[in-house]
Design an enzyme around this catalytic site. Structure first.
Site, short mmCIF file in Angstrom:
data_model
loop_
_atom_site.label_atom_id
_atom_site.label_comp_id
_atom_site.label_asym_id
_atom_site.label_seq_id
_atom_site.Cartn_x
_atom_site.Cartn_y
_atom_site.Cartn_z
N TYR A 1 -21.47 -14.31 1.64
CA TYR A 1 -20.27 -13.57 2.03
C TYR A 1 -20.66 -12.22 2.62
CZ TYR A 1 -15.66 -11.25 1.31
OH TYR A 1 -14.48 -10.56 1.47
N ALA A 2 -21.56 -11.51 1.93
CA ALA A 2 -21.96 -10.17 2.38
C ALA A 2 -22.59 -10.24 3.77
CB ALA A 2 -22.93 -9.55 1.38
N ASN B 1 -8.48 -12.76 10.10
CA ASN B 1 -8.50 -12.30 8.72
C ASN B 1 -8.74 -13.39 7.67
OD1 ASN B 1 -7.47 -10.51 6.39
ND2 ASN B 1 -6.00 -12.20 6.43
N LYS C 1 -19.93 -10.95 6.42
CA LYS C 1 -19.07 -9.79 6.70
C LYS C 1 -19.82 -8.72 7.47
CE LYS C 1 -15.14 -11.13 4.85
NZ LYS C 1 -13.96 -11.38 5.71
N ILE D 1 -9.23 -5.15 -3.30
CA ILE D 1 -7.79 -5.28 -3.04
C ILE D 1 -7.24 -6.41 -3.91
CG2 ILE D 1 -6.01 -5.63 -1.28
CD1 ILE D 1 -7.78 -3.10 -0.83
N1 NAD Z 1 -9.23 -8.83 -1.60
C1 NAD Z 1 -10.31 -8.10 -1.42
O1 NAD Z 1 -10.73 -7.35 -2.31
C2 NAD Z 1 -11.04 -8.17 -0.10
C3 NAD Z 1 -12.06 -7.23 0.13
C4 NAD Z 1 -12.74 -7.26 1.34
C5 NAD Z 1 -12.43 -8.21 2.29
N2 NAD Z 1 -11.45 -9.13 2.03
C6 NAD Z 1 -11.17 -10.12 3.08
O2 NAD Z 1 -9.80 -10.07 3.41
C7 NAD Z 1 -9.40 -11.32 3.98
C8 NAD Z 1 -8.12 -11.78 3.32
O3 NAD Z 1 -8.40 -12.04 1.96
P1 NAD Z 1 -7.34 -11.75 0.79
O4 NAD Z 1 -7.98 -10.83 -0.16
O5 NAD Z 1 -6.02 -11.46 1.35
O6 NAD Z 1 -7.36 -13.20 0.06
P2 NAD Z 1 -6.22 -14.29 -0.17
O7 NAD Z 1 -6.90 -15.40 -0.92
O8 NAD Z 1 -5.03 -13.67 -0.79
O9 NAD Z 1 -5.85 -14.75 1.31
C9 NAD Z 1 -6.74 -15.48 2.11
C10 NAD Z 1 -5.95 -16.45 2.95
O10 NAD Z 1 -6.87 -17.14 3.83
C11 NAD Z 1 -6.48 -18.50 3.87
N3 NAD Z 1 -7.60 -19.36 4.26
C12 NAD Z 1 -8.70 -19.69 3.53
N4 NAD Z 1 -9.45 -20.56 4.23
C13 NAD Z 1 -8.82 -20.79 5.41
C14 NAD Z 1 -9.11 -21.59 6.55
N5 NAD Z 1 -10.19 -22.39 6.60
N6 NAD Z 1 -8.24 -21.54 7.59
C15 NAD Z 1 -7.12 -20.77 7.56
N7 NAD Z 1 -6.79 -20.01 6.50
C16 NAD Z 1 -7.64 -20.02 5.44
C17 NAD Z 1 -6.04 -18.80 2.45
O11 NAD Z 1 -5.24 -19.99 2.39
C18 NAD Z 1 -5.27 -17.54 2.10
O12 NAD Z 1 -3.92 -17.65 2.46
C19 NAD Z 1 -10.60 -12.26 3.80
O13 NAD Z 1 -11.33 -12.34 5.00
C20 NAD Z 1 -11.42 -11.57 2.73
O14 NAD Z 1 -12.78 -11.92 2.81
C21 NAD Z 1 -10.75 -9.14 0.86
#
Ligand code: NAD
Length: 282
Positions: free
Chosen positions: A152-153, A86, A156, A185
């Protein structure tokens, strides 16, 4: 207590979706290895949980870190039952006509290569574990342009395809592989890569929270726990016949053009109707 006695690994566990999922797995009996590069955030995750959470520093762009994480979780508990791949961030923001190789590679390493090796190095510890499965975080950005920066797109969308081919490769071990596609989110992801003073960051977060309330047909903002609940379903016995697929959890953001669900946004047919009515009146 669907995950009593199970070992689960969650990456990106120090914040947002990873934190909520760690807390949810632990609340249902799992021993969770919560991995991230953010040590303070991991501590907060562990203290917010009422279950067993082991903090593990791991940079998912370093394959040696991923391997050490999986080996440790298995050595300390006897094996791994579920991995939630994740961890992520927004990646390089440049459009395709401006992006540089370095930014492209960093984004792919963080969002796509990390998932491939999160699977690669966990599988040896999952073989023979009844009900073992992976859940990978993709995004609605995989559906088409307009939801995120370009790299990013693409990454994913790669996660979705990786999920399918890995499900085929791992069927011989009865290991399931699925993905979740979050919509908008409310997490730190939108501000974490921007450098700004704390006060401005708080303002930006407030604006994002307000925007997220109205971004989709479901009339509230998407929360990390919305995704956590979907991940737990995909990892559970109830999803025992589900593999190689993806669950979109987006409050309906991808169901169609905005005018199709938002009464305040007139669409083509409304505009034509109005033209016809004004013609009649004239
Ligand atoms: N928030 C959204 O709207 C959304 C939508 C679609 C997908 N996502 C995906 O959900 C996942 C979680 O994102 P989120 O929204 O909770 O963001 P967030 O920023 O709250 O959490 C992401 C976490 O990943 C950690 N991280 C970043 N780089 C890292 C690395 N190299 N090694 C280990 N950990 C690392 C960060 O420290 C952070 O704790 C991601 O893959 C993101 O792309 C989020």
């Amino acid at each position: 207590m669907r995950f009593n006695g199970k070992t689960v690994v969650v990456t990106g566990a120090a914040s947002g979706i990873g934190r909520a999922t760690t807390i949810a797995f632990a609340a249902e009996g799992a021993m969770v290895y919560a991995a991230d590069i953010d040590e303070a955030g991991l501590q907060q995750t562990a203290s917010a949980s009422n279950g067993k959470v082991v903090s593990a520093l791991c940079d998912v762009t370093r394959t040696e870190d991923i391997k050490a994480l999986m080996d440790r979780a298995a050595a300390e508990t006897g094996g791994i039952d579920c991995v939630f791949n994740n961890a992520g961030a927004g990646g390089d923001r440049a459009p395709i006509d401006e992006i540089e190789p370095n930014g492209w590679d960093r984004t792919m390493d963080l969002l796509l290569r990390s998932v491939a090796f999160g699977i690669r190095y966990a599988v040896p510890h999952m073989i023979g574990r009844k009900g073992a499965s992976f859940v990978n975080t993709s995004s609605v950005a995989a559906v088409g342009p307009g939801y995120s920066p370009t790299a990013y797109a693409v990454a994913k969308a790669g996660v979705l395809h990786l999920t399918k081919v890995a499900a085929a490769d791992l069927a011989k071990h009865q290991i399931r592989v699925n993905a979740v596609q979050p919509g908008f989110i409310n997490t730190n992801i939108f501000t974490s890569s921007l450098e700004m003073p704390a006060e401005l960051e708080a303002q930006a977060k407030g604006a994002i929270a307000a925007m997220s309330q109205q971004a989709q047909p479901v009339a509230r903002g998407g929360q990390p726990d919305d995704i956590a609940q979907a991940v737990l379903f995909l990892a559970s016995e109830a999803a025992g016949f589900v593999t190689g697929t993806s669950l979109i959890v987006d409050g309906g953001i991808t169901i169609g053009p905005r005018h199709s669900w938002d009464p305040t946004m007139p669409g083509l047919f409304d505009a034509l109707q109005q033209m016809a009515e004004s013609g009649k009146a004239a």
